[in-house]
Design an enzyme around this catalytic site. Sequence first.
Site, PDB file in Angstrom:
ATOM      1  N   SER A 278      15.104 -32.880  12.576  1.00  0.00           N
ATOM      2  CA  SER A 278      15.406 -31.580  13.171  1.00  0.00           C
ATOM      3  C   SER A 278      14.343 -31.081  14.149  1.00  0.00           C
ATOM      4  O   SER A 278      14.631 -30.236  14.987  1.00  0.00           O
ATOM      5  CB  SER A 278      15.590 -30.534  12.060  1.00  0.00           C
ATOM      6  OG  SER A 278      14.413 -30.427  11.290  1.00  0.00           O
TER       7      SER A 278
ATOM      8  N   LYS B 209       0.016 -42.912   4.600  1.00  0.00           N
ATOM      9  CA  LYS B 209       0.438 -43.623   5.811  1.00  0.00           C
ATOM     10  C   LYS B 209      -0.014 -45.083   5.799  1.00  0.00           C
ATOM     11  O   LYS B 209       0.653 -45.959   6.355  1.00  0.00           O
ATOM     12  CB  LYS B 209      -0.101 -42.903   7.052  1.00  0.00           C
ATOM     13  CG  LYS B 209       0.500 -41.503   7.253  1.00  0.00           C
ATOM     14  CD  LYS B 209       1.993 -41.566   7.488  1.00  0.00           C
ATOM     15  CE  LYS B 209       2.596 -40.215   7.820  1.00  0.00           C
ATOM     16  NZ  LYS B 209       4.048 -40.299   8.090  1.00  0.00           N
TER      17      LYS B 209
ATOM     18  N   TYR C  15      -3.252 -37.907   3.207  1.00  0.00           N
ATOM     19  CA  TYR C  15      -2.324 -38.242   4.304  1.00  0.00           C
ATOM     20  C   TYR C  15      -2.552 -39.694   4.750  1.00  0.00           C
ATOM     21  O   TYR C  15      -1.602 -40.479   4.861  1.00  0.00           O
ATOM     22  CB  TYR C  15      -2.559 -37.274   5.470  1.00  0.00           C
ATOM     23  CG  TYR C  15      -1.701 -37.540   6.691  1.00  0.00           C
ATOM     24  CD1 TYR C  15      -0.368 -37.135   6.737  1.00  0.00           C
ATOM     25  CD2 TYR C  15      -2.226 -38.199   7.811  1.00  0.00           C
ATOM     26  CE1 TYR C  15       0.416 -37.382   7.864  1.00  0.00           C
ATOM     27  CE2 TYR C  15      -1.453 -38.441   8.942  1.00  0.00           C
ATOM     28  CZ  TYR C  15      -0.131 -38.030   8.961  1.00  0.00           C
ATOM     29  OH  TYR C  15       0.646 -38.270  10.080  1.00  0.00           O
TER      30      TYR C  15
ATOM     31  N   SER D 167       1.054 -43.622  10.970  1.00  0.00           N
ATOM     32  CA  SER D 167       0.106 -42.839  11.777  1.00  0.00           C
ATOM     33  C   SER D 167      -1.151 -43.671  11.996  1.00  0.00           C
ATOM     34  O   SER D 167      -1.477 -44.545  11.174  1.00  0.00           O
ATOM     35  CB  SER D 167      -0.261 -41.560  11.022  1.00  0.00           C
ATOM     36  OG  SER D 167      -1.393 -40.947  11.593  1.00  0.00           O
TER      37      SER D 167
ATOM     38  N   GLY E 155      13.788 -36.043   8.692  1.00  0.00           N
ATOM     39  CA  GLY E 155      12.969 -35.116   9.477  1.00  0.00           C
ATOM     40  C   GLY E 155      13.439 -35.102  10.924  1.00  0.00           C
ATOM     41  O   GLY E 155      12.625 -35.009  11.852  1.00  0.00           O
TER      42      GLY E 155
ATOM     43  N   ILE F 234       9.031 -35.283  16.463  1.00  0.00           N
ATOM     44  CA  ILE F 234       9.338 -36.689  16.778  1.00  0.00           C
ATOM     45  C   ILE F 234      10.761 -37.023  16.340  1.00  0.00           C
ATOM     46  O   ILE F 234      11.502 -37.727  17.045  1.00  0.00           O
ATOM     47  CB  ILE F 234       8.320 -37.618  16.063  1.00  0.00           C
ATOM     48  CG1 ILE F 234       6.905 -37.404  16.633  1.00  0.00           C
ATOM     49  CG2 ILE F 234       8.740 -39.080  16.178  1.00  0.00           C
ATOM     50  CD1 ILE F 234       5.792 -38.046  15.806  1.00  0.00           C
TER      51      ILE F 234
ATOM     52  N   ASN G  13      11.092 -40.811   9.098  1.00  0.00           N
ATOM     53  CA  ASN G  13      10.155 -40.042   9.921  1.00  0.00           C
ATOM     54  C   ASN G  13       9.613 -38.798   9.225  1.00  0.00           C
ATOM     55  O   ASN G  13       8.515 -38.340   9.542  1.00  0.00           O
ATOM     56  CB  ASN G  13      10.884 -39.661  11.223  1.00  0.00           C
ATOM     57  CG  ASN G  13      10.203 -38.546  11.962  1.00  0.00           C
ATOM     58  OD1 ASN G  13       9.185 -38.752  12.631  1.00  0.00           O
ATOM     59  ND2 ASN G  13      10.738 -37.328  11.841  1.00  0.00           N
TER      60      ASN G  13
ATOM     61  N   ASP H 285      15.473 -32.734   0.393  1.00  0.00           N
ATOM     62  CA  ASP H 285      14.028 -32.944   0.313  1.00  0.00           C
ATOM     63  C   ASP H 285      13.793 -34.410  -0.036  1.00  0.00           C
ATOM     64  O   ASP H 285      14.131 -34.850  -1.144  1.00  0.00           O
ATOM     65  CB  ASP H 285      13.460 -32.020  -0.782  1.00  0.00           C
ATOM     66  CG  ASP H 285      11.956 -32.175  -0.954  1.00  0.00           C
ATOM     67  OD1 ASP H 285      11.389 -33.163  -0.456  1.00  0.00           O
ATOM     68  OD2 ASP H 285      11.366 -31.301  -1.609  1.00  0.00           O
ATOM     69  N   VAL H 286      13.220 -35.170   0.897  1.00  0.00           N
ATOM     70  CA  VAL H 286      13.094 -36.620   0.672  1.00  0.00           C
ATOM     71  C   VAL H 286      12.171 -36.960  -0.497  1.00  0.00           C
ATOM     72  O   VAL H 286      12.197 -38.075  -0.997  1.00  0.00           O
ATOM     73  CB  VAL H 286      12.633 -37.393   1.943  1.00  0.00           C
ATOM     74  CG1 VAL H 286      13.690 -37.359   3.025  1.00  0.00           C
ATOM     75  CG2 VAL H 286      11.284 -36.912   2.440  1.00  0.00           C
TER      76      VAL H 286
HETATM   77  P1  NAP Z   1       7.048 -31.828  12.490  1.00  0.00           P
HETATM   78  O1  NAP Z   1       7.176 -31.416  13.908  1.00  0.00           O
HETATM   79  O2  NAP Z   1       6.284 -30.995  11.536  1.00  0.00           O
HETATM   80  O3  NAP Z   1       8.524 -32.079  11.902  1.00  0.00           O
HETATM   81  C1  NAP Z   1       8.650 -32.546  10.598  1.00  0.00           C
HETATM   82  C2  NAP Z   1      10.095 -32.836  10.282  1.00  0.00           C
HETATM   83  O4  NAP Z   1      10.156 -33.339   8.927  1.00  0.00           O
HETATM   84  C3  NAP Z   1      10.979 -31.611  10.324  1.00  0.00           C
HETATM   85  O5  NAP Z   1      12.269 -31.989  10.750  1.00  0.00           O
HETATM   86  C4  NAP Z   1      10.998 -31.154   8.873  1.00  0.00           C
HETATM   87  O6  NAP Z   1      12.151 -30.410   8.528  1.00  0.00           O
HETATM   88  C5  NAP Z   1      11.022 -32.498   8.156  1.00  0.00           C
HETATM   89  N1  NAP Z   1      10.542 -32.425   6.784  1.00  0.00           N
HETATM   90  C6  NAP Z   1       9.387 -31.910   6.309  1.00  0.00           C
HETATM   91  N2  NAP Z   1       9.323 -32.032   4.982  1.00  0.00           N
HETATM   92  C7  NAP Z   1      10.467 -32.655   4.600  1.00  0.00           C
HETATM   93  C8  NAP Z   1      11.003 -33.053   3.358  1.00  0.00           C
HETATM   94  N3  NAP Z   1      10.337 -32.848   2.204  1.00  0.00           N
HETATM   95  N4  NAP Z   1      12.216 -33.653   3.330  1.00  0.00           N
HETATM   96  C9  NAP Z   1      12.912 -33.861   4.472  1.00  0.00           C
HETATM   97  N5  NAP Z   1      12.455 -33.497   5.687  1.00  0.00           N
HETATM   98  C10 NAP Z   1      11.249 -32.903   5.748  1.00  0.00           C
HETATM   99  O7  NAP Z   1       6.389 -33.288  12.385  1.00  0.00           O
HETATM  100  P2  NAP Z   1       6.156 -34.410  13.503  1.00  0.00           P
HETATM  101  O8  NAP Z   1       4.861 -34.160  14.143  1.00  0.00           O
HETATM  102  O9  NAP Z   1       7.377 -34.600  14.316  1.00  0.00           O
HETATM  103  O10 NAP Z   1       5.933 -35.682  12.543  1.00  0.00           O
HETATM  104  C11 NAP Z   1       6.956 -36.601  12.250  1.00  0.00           C
HETATM  105  C12 NAP Z   1       6.324 -37.824  11.626  1.00  0.00           C
HETATM  106  O11 NAP Z   1       5.342 -38.359  12.502  1.00  0.00           O
HETATM  107  C13 NAP Z   1       5.589 -37.523  10.319  1.00  0.00           C
HETATM  108  O12 NAP Z   1       5.809 -38.565   9.388  1.00  0.00           O
HETATM  109  C14 NAP Z   1       4.137 -37.479  10.743  1.00  0.00           C
HETATM  110  O13 NAP Z   1       3.263 -37.800   9.679  1.00  0.00           O
HETATM  111  C15 NAP Z   1       4.121 -38.531  11.833  1.00  0.00           C
HETATM  112  N6  NAP Z   1       3.006 -38.369  12.759  1.00  0.00           N
HETATM  113  C16 NAP Z   1       2.849 -37.211  13.463  1.00  0.00           C
HETATM  114  C17 NAP Z   1       1.745 -37.089  14.307  1.00  0.00           C
HETATM  115  C18 NAP Z   1       1.484 -35.848  15.101  1.00  0.00           C
HETATM  116  O14 NAP Z   1       0.394 -35.745  15.692  1.00  0.00           O
HETATM  117  N7  NAP Z   1       2.396 -34.899  15.170  1.00  0.00           N
HETATM  118  C19 NAP Z   1       0.837 -38.156  14.421  1.00  0.00           C
HETATM  119  C20 NAP Z   1       1.062 -39.296  13.694  1.00  0.00           C
HETATM  120  C21 NAP Z   1       2.152 -39.405  12.866  1.00  0.00           C
HETATM  121  P3  NAP Z   1      12.070 -28.815   8.145  1.00  0.00           P
HETATM  122  O15 NAP Z   1      12.082 -28.060   9.409  1.00  0.00           O
HETATM  123  O16 NAP Z   1      13.279 -28.558   7.369  1.00  0.00           O
HETATM  124  O17 NAP Z   1      10.787 -28.622   7.402  1.00  0.00           O
END
Ligand code: NAP
Length: 252
Positions: A15, A160, A156, A143, A13, A18, A91, A64-65
């Site tokens: 791209s 986590k 979710y 998380s 993830g 985070i 991630n 796709d992970v």
């Molecule tokens: P995000 O902005 O939605 O980005 C998600 C990333 O994961 C993208 O690069 C996406 O790629 C990739 N992804 C999604 N589904 C995938 C799959 N099946 N296989 C491989 N890659 C996949 O998310 P984020 O907020 O940065 O979150 C990153 C991590 O932090 C997650 O594990 C999330 O649960 C955790 N987190 C986030 C928050 C928050 O508030 N944002 C809080 C706590 C924890 P594509 O563009 O190709 O879909």
Amino acid sequence: MIDLTGKKVLVTGGSRGIGCATSLLFAEAGCDVAINYAHKDGPAKSVKAQIEQLGRNCLILKADVSKINDVERMVRQIFEKWDGIDIVVNNAGIWTYGEIGDMDESTWKETMGINLDGVFYVCNAIVPEMKAGKSGVIIIVSSTAGIRGEAFHSHYAASKGALISFTKSLAQELAPYGIRVNCVTPGWVDTDMCADILSDPAFRKGVEESIPLKRISNPVDIAGPILFLASDLARHITGEILNVNGGSVLCG
Ligand code: NAP
């Protein structure tokens, strides 16, 4: 001070959000970075270009992970180009709505597949190489939901929470091989994942008020602690659950 020159890192993830911030910070610290993503090619190409601008190598890997074959192919592709992976940041994740009593099985399984199975597939594929080399660093992005639970997102939170016990288990199992395994637990982060809900000014204000540091984190706030855990500054830390949440949830 943190110099990881020559290290190879895989960020799932990587791209967007985070993962993107983490990939760029590792590149700034001297790493070559393999970026995994699943759907959107544009953001992955953009991160690759930024990493190459920093003078580092970058692989972009669409996989796709939640699919074991995708993950095994991705890891093979990396090993064809590089002699190993020193650091893996698990991630990739999704956050969807699910009310218990009204959540269909596909919603539950999609979340478990990406957030939990995906981490297992990646670690299972990479650890043998790390064990053979008697070194490695694994970081898992969980998380606050995994610590305190989250109403209407029980699937979710369960995924986590499982990552926290997975981290602690691997940390013990892999310590004899010089492999450290740690976890970060972010609170709210300004990314695409929660852009919709945080775009409501009243909701956003309420979230900010609920955080002792009175701010919502940005992706760099999470990438920094990930980089620290991957560095030698954290050489005596393994099995740790590092809260990165402005003080809102204080246990691990
Ligand atoms: P995000 O902005 O939605 O980005 C998600 C990333 O994961 C993208 O690069 C996406 O790629 C990739 N992804 C999604 N589904 C995938 C799959 N099946 N296989 C491989 N890659 C996949 O998310 P984020 O907020 O940065 O979150 C990153 C991590 O932090 C997650 O594990 C999330 O649960 C955790 N987190 C986030 C928050 C928050 O508030 N944002 C809080 C706590 C924890 P594509 O563009 O190709 O879909």
